[in-house]
Design a protein around this motif. Structure first.
Motif, PDB file in Angstrom:
ATOM      1  N   ARG A  19       1.009  -0.660   0.097  1.00 43.78           N
ATOM      2  CA  ARG A  19       0.464  -0.012  -0.049  1.00 43.78           C
ATOM      3  C   ARG A  19       0.752   1.366  -0.104  1.00 43.78           C
ATOM      4  O   ARG A  19       1.628   1.331   0.598  1.00 43.78           O
ATOM      5  CB  ARG A  19      -0.636   0.630   0.883  1.00 43.78           C
ATOM      6  N   VAL A  20       0.693   1.687  -0.886  1.00 44.86           N
ATOM      7  CA  VAL A  20       1.359   3.530  -1.003  1.00 44.86           C
ATOM      8  C   VAL A  20       0.727   4.793  -0.735  1.00 44.86           C
ATOM      9  O   VAL A  20      -0.669   4.809  -1.673  1.00 44.86           O
ATOM     10  CB  VAL A  20       1.713   3.454  -2.588  1.00 44.86           C
ATOM     11  N   THR A  21       0.550   5.462  -0.015  1.00 44.80           N
ATOM     12  CA  THR A  21      -0.294   6.679   0.046  1.00 44.80           C
ATOM     13  C   THR A  21       0.854   7.599  -0.156  1.00 44.80           C
ATOM     14  O   THR A  21       1.755   8.114   0.619  1.00 44.80           O
ATOM     15  CB  THR A  21      -0.714   6.941   2.067  1.00 44.80           C
ATOM     16  N   ARG A  22       0.547   8.617  -1.257  1.00 48.22           N
ATOM     17  CA  ARG A  22       1.106  10.080  -1.286  1.00 48.22           C
ATOM     18  C   ARG A  22       1.138  10.997  -0.400  1.00 48.22           C
ATOM     19  O   ARG A  22       0.789  10.382   0.468  1.00 48.22           O
ATOM     20  CB  ARG A  22       0.712  10.433  -2.686  1.00 48.22           C
ATOM     21  N   ASN A  23       1.935  11.609  -1.119  1.00 46.19           N
ATOM     22  CA  ASN A  23       2.002  13.164  -0.008  1.00 46.19           C
ATOM     23  C   ASN A  23       1.700  12.785   1.095  1.00 46.19           C
ATOM     24  O   ASN A  23       1.218  13.758   2.194  1.00 46.19           O
ATOM     25  CB  ASN A  23       0.792  13.662  -0.168  1.00 46.19           C
ATOM     26  N   PHE A  24       3.331  12.526   1.228  1.00 50.34           N
ATOM     27  CA  PHE A  24       3.681  11.962   2.643  1.00 50.34           C
ATOM     28  C   PHE A  24       2.466  11.232   3.847  1.00 50.34           C
ATOM     29  O   PHE A  24       2.628  11.403   4.954  1.00 50.34           O
ATOM     30  CB  PHE A  24       4.261  13.298   3.627  1.00 50.34           C
ATOM     31  N   GLY A  25       2.034  10.198   3.076  1.00 46.70           N
ATOM     32  CA  GLY A  25       1.575   9.188   4.473  1.00 46.70           C
ATOM     33  C   GLY A  25      -0.406   9.943   4.446  1.00 46.70           C
ATOM     34  O   GLY A  25      -0.940   9.444   4.743  1.00 46.70           O
ATOM     35  N   LYS A  26      -0.722  11.560   3.478  1.00 49.96           N
ATOM     36  CA  LYS A  26      -1.804  11.936   3.582  1.00 49.96           C
ATOM     37  C   LYS A  26      -2.429  11.933   2.459  1.00 49.96           C
ATOM     38  O   LYS A  26      -3.403  12.492   2.744  1.00 49.96           O
ATOM     39  CB  LYS A  26      -1.214  13.715   3.947  1.00 49.96           C
ATOM     40  N   GLY A  27      -2.286  11.616   1.637  1.00 46.63           N
ATOM     41  CA  GLY A  27      -2.406  11.828  -0.072  1.00 46.63           C
ATOM     42  C   GLY A  27      -4.084  10.588  -0.308  1.00 46.63           C
ATOM     43  O   GLY A  27      -3.643   9.464   0.890  1.00 46.63           O
ATOM     44  N   ARG A  28      -3.728  10.129  -1.472  1.00 48.39           N
ATOM     45  CA  ARG A  28      -4.392   9.473  -2.196  1.00 48.39           C
ATOM     46  C   ARG A  28      -3.289   7.463  -1.509  1.00 48.39           C
ATOM     47  O   ARG A  28      -2.597   7.595  -1.451  1.00 48.39           O
ATOM     48  CB  ARG A  28      -4.533   9.591  -3.665  1.00 48.39           C
ATOM     49  N   SER A  29      -4.672   6.713  -1.338  1.00 46.40           N
ATOM     50  CA  SER A  29      -3.615   6.045  -1.527  1.00 46.40           C
ATOM     51  C   SER A  29      -3.858   4.398  -2.948  1.00 46.40           C
ATOM     52  O   SER A  29      -5.310   4.830  -2.919  1.00 46.40           O
ATOM     53  CB  SER A  29      -4.144   4.683  -0.015  1.00 46.40           C
ATOM     54  N   PHE A  30      -2.796   3.943  -3.016  1.00 43.91           N
ATOM     55  CA  PHE A  30      -2.949   2.469  -3.552  1.00 43.91           C
ATOM     56  C   PHE A  30      -2.378   1.580  -3.260  1.00 43.91           C
ATOM     57  O   PHE A  30      -1.846   1.683  -2.524  1.00 43.91           O
ATOM     58  CB  PHE A  30      -1.768   2.678  -5.195  1.00 43.91           C
ATOM     59  N   ILE A  31      -2.969   0.149  -3.510  1.00 42.25           N
ATOM     60  CA  ILE A  31      -1.955  -1.280  -3.761  1.00 42.25           C
ATOM     61  C   ILE A  31      -1.902  -1.807  -4.721  1.00 42.25           C
ATOM     62  O   ILE A  31      -2.268  -2.500  -5.393  1.00 42.25           O
ATOM     63  CB  ILE A  31      -3.199  -1.922  -2.644  1.00 42.25           C
ATOM     64  N   TYR A  32      -0.711  -2.010  -4.584  1.00 47.70           N
ATOM     65  CA  TYR A  32      -0.065  -3.073  -5.684  1.00 47.70           C
ATOM     66  C   TYR A  32      -0.120  -4.127  -5.362  1.00 47.70           C
ATOM     67  O   TYR A  32       0.225  -4.966  -3.618  1.00 47.70           O
ATOM     68  CB  TYR A  32       1.201  -2.095  -5.918  1.00 47.70           C
TER      69      TYR A  32
END
Length: 122
Positions: free
Chosen positions: A107-120
């Motif tokens: 799981r990757v969360t953009r903007n230092f962990g405060k933005g949108r998340s994606f699961i790869y």
């Protein structure tokens, strides 16, 4: 003695019994990748996919792949607990992201962990 259980009462009793005896849900808990060494061992060199898109984060600080049918290119570095990438294709921007793993999922969360998340998947 005759016992009559109405259907709704029986269903409620059955649900209560199952709730007590059924094992808890097995949702995977994601663990934050906290160090560059852990990131390199868990992520670098793996093919990460989401839908038809994919990329590989290389040891030499590059990232390569395909996103939206076009080549994805960029560079990366580890900064203060975040993976920071600068794209040289597509949006041509820099984003620092919080990375977490749970088995084969990332799981990757953009903007230092405060933005949108994606699961790869890896």
């Amino acid at each position: 003695m005759h016992i009559c259980i109405r259907p709704l009462t029986f269903a409620a009793a059955l649900f209560a019994t199952l709730a007590v005896t059924a094992p808890p849900a097995t949702a995977q808990d994601f663990e934050v990748i906290k160090t560059e060494d852990a990131f390199r061992s868990l992520i670098v060199g793996k093919r990460l996919t989401i839908g038809d898109d994919h990329f590989v984060i290389r040891r030499n600080g590059a990232l390569r792949g395909s996103f939206g049918g076009a080549a994805l290119r960029g560079a990366w570095e580890w900064r203060d607990g975040y993976w920071c990438r600068t794209l040289t294709s597509h949006a041509k921007n820099t984003d620092c992201q919080l990375w977490e793993v749970a088995g084969p999922q990332v799981r990757v969360t953009r903007n230092f962990g405060k933005g949108r998340s994606f699961i790869y998947s890896k």
